[in-house]
Enzyme design. Structure first.
Site, PDB file in Angstrom:
ATOM      1  N   SER A  36     -22.721 -55.403 -48.409  1.00 31.13           N
ATOM      2  CA  SER A  36     -22.710 -54.568 -47.197  1.00 31.13           C
ATOM      3  C   SER A  36     -21.708 -53.420 -47.249  1.00 31.13           C
ATOM      4  O   SER A  36     -21.887 -52.411 -46.572  1.00 31.13           O
ATOM      5  CB  SER A  36     -22.412 -55.455 -45.976  1.00 31.13           C
ATOM      6  OG  SER A  36     -21.248 -56.220 -46.217  1.00 31.13           O
ATOM      7  N   ASP A  84     -22.452 -66.230 -44.179  1.00 33.45           N
ATOM      8  CA  ASP A  84     -20.990 -66.250 -44.158  1.00 33.45           C
ATOM      9  C   ASP A  84     -20.538 -67.229 -45.234  1.00 33.45           C
ATOM     10  O   ASP A  84     -20.615 -68.448 -45.045  1.00 33.45           O
ATOM     11  CB  ASP A  84     -20.495 -66.690 -42.772  1.00 33.45           C
ATOM     12  CG  ASP A  84     -18.980 -66.762 -42.724  1.00 33.45           C
ATOM     13  OD1 ASP A  84     -18.325 -66.550 -43.785  1.00 33.45           O
ATOM     14  OD2 ASP A  84     -18.437 -67.037 -41.636  1.00 33.45           O
ATOM     15  N   ASN A 110     -19.911 -60.766 -56.336  1.00 28.93           N
ATOM     16  CA  ASN A 110     -19.010 -59.677 -55.948  1.00 28.93           C
ATOM     17  C   ASN A 110     -18.308 -59.913 -54.614  1.00 28.93           C
ATOM     18  O   ASN A 110     -17.203 -59.405 -54.411  1.00 28.93           O
ATOM     19  CB  ASN A 110     -19.827 -58.362 -55.900  1.00 28.93           C
ATOM     20  CG  ASN A 110     -19.078 -57.247 -55.218  1.00 28.93           C
ATOM     21  OD1 ASN A 110     -18.159 -56.671 -55.800  1.00 28.93           O
ATOM     22  ND2 ASN A 110     -19.436 -56.949 -53.966  1.00 28.93           N
ATOM     23  N   TYR A 177      -4.835 -65.001 -52.947  1.00 30.85           N
ATOM     24  CA  TYR A 177      -5.902 -64.225 -53.597  1.00 30.85           C
ATOM     25  C   TYR A 177      -5.935 -64.506 -55.092  1.00 30.85           C
ATOM     26  O   TYR A 177      -6.980 -64.835 -55.666  1.00 30.85           O
ATOM     27  CB  TYR A 177      -5.648 -62.737 -53.350  1.00 30.85           C
ATOM     28  CG  TYR A 177      -6.666 -61.798 -53.980  1.00 30.85           C
ATOM     29  CD1 TYR A 177      -8.006 -61.832 -53.608  1.00 30.85           C
ATOM     30  CD2 TYR A 177      -6.277 -60.849 -54.923  1.00 30.85           C
ATOM     31  CE1 TYR A 177      -8.924 -60.945 -54.168  1.00 30.85           C
ATOM     32  CE2 TYR A 177      -7.189 -59.966 -55.477  1.00 30.85           C
ATOM     33  CZ  TYR A 177      -8.518 -60.016 -55.103  1.00 30.85           C
ATOM     34  OH  TYR A 177      -9.431 -59.147 -55.647  1.00 30.85           O
ATOM     35  N   LYS A 181      -9.059 -66.170 -57.226  1.00 32.24           N
ATOM     36  CA  LYS A 181      -9.801 -65.366 -58.215  1.00 32.24           C
ATOM     37  C   LYS A 181      -9.611 -65.963 -59.621  1.00 32.24           C
ATOM     38  O   LYS A 181     -10.538 -65.963 -60.430  1.00 32.24           O
ATOM     39  CB  LYS A 181      -9.331 -63.904 -58.217  1.00 32.24           C
ATOM     40  CG  LYS A 181      -9.627 -63.108 -56.963  1.00 32.24           C
ATOM     41  CD  LYS A 181     -11.096 -62.888 -56.679  1.00 32.24           C
ATOM     42  CE  LYS A 181     -11.733 -61.683 -57.303  1.00 32.24           C
ATOM     43  NZ  LYS A 181     -13.098 -61.414 -56.799  1.00 32.24           N
ATOM     44  N   VAL A 210      -9.347 -50.392 -56.321  1.00 34.50           N
ATOM     45  CA  VAL A 210     -10.549 -49.580 -56.078  1.00 34.50           C
ATOM     46  C   VAL A 210     -10.491 -49.144 -54.612  1.00 34.50           C
ATOM     47  O   VAL A 210     -10.097 -49.926 -53.738  1.00 34.50           O
ATOM     48  CB  VAL A 210     -11.835 -50.398 -56.343  1.00 34.50           C
ATOM     49  CG1 VAL A 210     -13.070 -49.536 -56.100  1.00 34.50           C
ATOM     50  CG2 VAL A 210     -11.855 -50.970 -57.756  1.00 34.50           C
TER      51      VAL A 210
HETATM   52  N1  LIG Z   1     -10.890 -53.044 -53.932  1.00 33.35           N
HETATM   53  C1  LIG Z   1     -10.092 -53.430 -54.909  1.00 33.35           C
HETATM   54  O1  LIG Z   1      -8.988 -52.859 -55.122  1.00 33.35           O
HETATM   55  C2  LIG Z   1     -10.510 -54.562 -55.823  1.00 33.35           C
HETATM   56  C3  LIG Z   1      -9.751 -54.760 -56.994  1.00 33.35           C
HETATM   57  C4  LIG Z   1     -10.119 -55.797 -57.849  1.00 33.35           C
HETATM   58  C5  LIG Z   1     -11.211 -56.598 -57.568  1.00 33.35           C
HETATM   59  N2  LIG Z   1     -11.923 -56.384 -56.426  1.00 33.35           N
HETATM   60  C6  LIG Z   1     -13.042 -57.293 -56.146  1.00 33.35           C
HETATM   61  O2  LIG Z   1     -14.199 -56.550 -55.876  1.00 33.35           O
HETATM   62  C7  LIG Z   1     -15.068 -57.312 -55.044  1.00 33.35           C
HETATM   63  C8  LIG Z   1     -15.600 -56.415 -53.926  1.00 33.35           C
HETATM   64  O3  LIG Z   1     -14.503 -56.000 -53.133  1.00 33.35           O
HETATM   65  P1  LIG Z   1     -14.476 -54.590 -52.377  1.00 33.35           P
HETATM   66  O4  LIG Z   1     -13.250 -53.883 -52.801  1.00 33.35           O
HETATM   67  O5  LIG Z   1     -15.788 -53.914 -52.462  1.00 33.35           O
HETATM   68  O6  LIG Z   1     -14.187 -55.108 -50.886  1.00 33.35           O
HETATM   69  P2  LIG Z   1     -14.917 -54.806 -49.493  1.00 33.35           P
HETATM   70  O7  LIG Z   1     -15.228 -53.381 -49.370  1.00 33.35           O
HETATM   71  O8  LIG Z   1     -14.056 -55.457 -48.485  1.00 33.35           O
HETATM   72  O9  LIG Z   1     -16.292 -55.609 -49.631  1.00 33.35           O
HETATM   73  C9  LIG Z   1     -16.283 -57.004 -49.684  1.00 33.35           C
HETATM   74  C10 LIG Z   1     -17.704 -57.494 -49.559  1.00 33.35           C
HETATM   75  O10 LIG Z   1     -17.661 -58.946 -49.500  1.00 33.35           O
HETATM   76  C11 LIG Z   1     -18.358 -59.352 -48.324  1.00 33.35           C
HETATM   77  N3  LIG Z   1     -17.747 -60.526 -47.703  1.00 33.35           N
HETATM   78  C12 LIG Z   1     -16.478 -60.639 -47.248  1.00 33.35           C
HETATM   79  N4  LIG Z   1     -16.319 -61.821 -46.639  1.00 33.35           N
HETATM   80  C13 LIG Z   1     -17.524 -62.461 -46.714  1.00 33.35           C
HETATM   81  C14 LIG Z   1     -17.994 -63.706 -46.239  1.00 33.35           C
HETATM   82  N5  LIG Z   1     -17.202 -64.553 -45.572  1.00 33.35           N
HETATM   83  N6  LIG Z   1     -19.275 -64.052 -46.496  1.00 33.35           N
HETATM   84  C15 LIG Z   1     -20.102 -63.195 -47.163  1.00 33.35           C
HETATM   85  N7  LIG Z   1     -19.708 -62.003 -47.638  1.00 33.35           N
HETATM   86  C16 LIG Z   1     -18.434 -61.636 -47.395  1.00 33.35           C
HETATM   87  C17 LIG Z   1     -18.241 -58.188 -47.355  1.00 33.35           C
HETATM   88  O11 LIG Z   1     -19.326 -58.194 -46.446  1.00 33.35           O
HETATM   89  P3  LIG Z   1     -19.253 -58.675 -44.899  1.00 33.35           P
HETATM   90  O12 LIG Z   1     -17.903 -58.323 -44.370  1.00 33.35           O
HETATM   91  O13 LIG Z   1     -20.396 -57.938 -44.291  1.00 33.35           O
HETATM   92  O14 LIG Z   1     -19.491 -60.144 -44.951  1.00 33.35           O
HETATM   93  C18 LIG Z   1     -18.372 -56.993 -48.302  1.00 33.35           C
HETATM   94  O15 LIG Z   1     -19.730 -56.695 -48.534  1.00 33.35           O
HETATM   95  C19 LIG Z   1     -14.252 -58.519 -54.559  1.00 33.35           C
HETATM   96  O16 LIG Z   1     -14.633 -59.674 -55.256  1.00 33.35           O
HETATM   97  C20 LIG Z   1     -12.817 -58.131 -54.910  1.00 33.35           C
HETATM   98  O17 LIG Z   1     -12.015 -59.274 -55.151  1.00 33.35           O
HETATM   99  C21 LIG Z   1     -11.612 -55.378 -55.548  1.00 33.35           C
END
Ligand SMILES: NC(=O)c1ccc[n+]([C@@H]2O[C@H](COP(=O)([O-])OP(=O)(O)OC[C@H]3O[C@@H](n4cnc5c(N)ncnc54)[C@H](OP(=O)(O)O)[C@@H]3O)[C@@H](O)[C@H]2O)c1
Length: 279
Positions: A36, A84, A110, A177, A181, A210
């Site tokens: 999303s 969820d 993801n 976290y 992970k 990111v």
């Molecule tokens: N951003 C960074 O700096 C970074 C760095 C390293 C790794 N990552 C990894 O990248 C991945 C994506 O993160 P992002 O940065 O894109 O974060 P984001 O923008 O917050 O997106 C997170 C996604 O996970 C979904 N999500 C969260 N809680 C959920 C739940 N309880 N049930 C189902 N879906 C859920 C959210 O959708 P809803 O809220 O609609 O449920 C959203 O689509 C993660 O695994 C994160 O650990 C991110």
């Protein structure tokens, strides 16, 4: 607008090879958890430019409905599964829905939640541990246990969207976290050879910062160099067709080596850092 020099050096812009990506994903059903917002959302938009069926999983139905319209406008198919993943029952329900879809070719694990909170502020917050572990560890394990027979049939692929700090020394304030992970990363890598024997390709991508809403609440990151979300999506898309099982930034070798050589120094630095910021 010109990106800062540090960002251009740390995250040099990449492009997908359209021909190779089309060959890898055309006609495929690709399940993306956390579709999303953020990285999952950008990846779905990128993959929708090919002939794909994208299965979107997250909690926010409205965001996924808007995304589904864009996917269909680009000529691909979209299926929405609202779930969820803090709730293990929802992970079961996701599996039941996926079983009705037919062949699943690629699963992008993801969905994730990050928490940065000092230990002394976490003493009454056991829920930080249960939430991060439910979403970052237990739900993807549950889904992958159920999907393994389907992916065996399709000779499919799994990509774990992980974090670079999983490969580095433990960082103060990040226990909930980083532990969740790392737990999933270990489980995932333990299964690599067994999945390979079943004909399933398992790959991991380790992201640095990111620019998504995940890092937005942390004022420390406002001016920190971070990767553009579209570049993160491109790196996942490239990993789908690349002949390698791990993707990480080119410079990850430096903190990894430094961590290996100087873990005692790291402990001293962590203590100094924490003491300075809590006084
Ligand atoms: N951003 C960074 O700096 C970074 C760095 C390293 C790794 N990552 C990894 O990248 C991945 C994506 O993160 P992002 O940065 O894109 O974060 P984001 O923008 O917050 O997106 C997170 C996604 O996970 C979904 N999500 C969260 N809680 C959920 C739940 N309880 N049930 C189902 N879906 C859920 C959210 O959708 P809803 O809220 O609609 O449920 C959203 O689509 C993660 O695994 C994160 O650990 C991110």
């Amino acid at each position: 607008m010109q990106r800062p020099l540090a960002e251009r050096l740390l995250f040099p812009p990449q492009q997908v090879n359209e021909t190779k990506l089309a060959k890898a994903v055309n006609g495929k059903t690709i399940v993306v958890s956390g579709a999303s917002f953020g990285i999952g959302h950008a990846l779905c938009l990128l993959l929708s430019r090919y002939d794909t069926h994208l299965v979107l999983i997250a909690r926010t139905e409205e965001a996924m409905s808007i995304l589904a319209k864009s996917i269909e406008a680009n000529g691909s198919r979209a299926t929405i599964i609202v779930a969820d993943l803090y709730q293990i029952d929802d992970a079961e329900a996701v599996l039941a829905r996926l079983a009705t879809i037919g062949a699943i070719d690629i699963f992008i694990s993801n969905a994730g939640k990050s928490i940065m909170r000092p230990l002394v502020q976490s003493l009454a917050r056991y829920q930080d541990i249960t939430r991060t572990n439910s979403l970052n560890y237990l739900a993807p394990v549950k889904i992958l246990l159920g999907l393994t027979p389907l992916l065996t049939r399709s000779k499919g692929m799994i990509i774990n969207v992980s974090a670079l700090n999983v490969l580095l020394l433990p960082a103060p304030n990040w226990a909930a976290y980083q532990a969740s992970k790392t737990a999933f990363d270990q489980w995932f890598r333990c299964n690599w050879a067994e999945w390979k024997q079943l004909g399933i390709t398992a790959k991991s991508i380790y992201f640095p910062l990111v620019k998504t809403r995940m890092i937005a609440p942390n004022p420390k990151y406002t001016h920190a160099p971070a990767m553009e979300v579209q570049q993160a999506a491109i790196r996942i898309a490239k990993l789908i067709y690349q002949d390698k099982s791990v993707s990480k930034p080119w410079w990850a070798i430096f903190p990894q080596t430094a961590g290996f050589l100087a873990s005692k120094l790291w402990n001293a630095y962590s203590f100094h850092h924490i003491s300075r910021h809590s006084s």
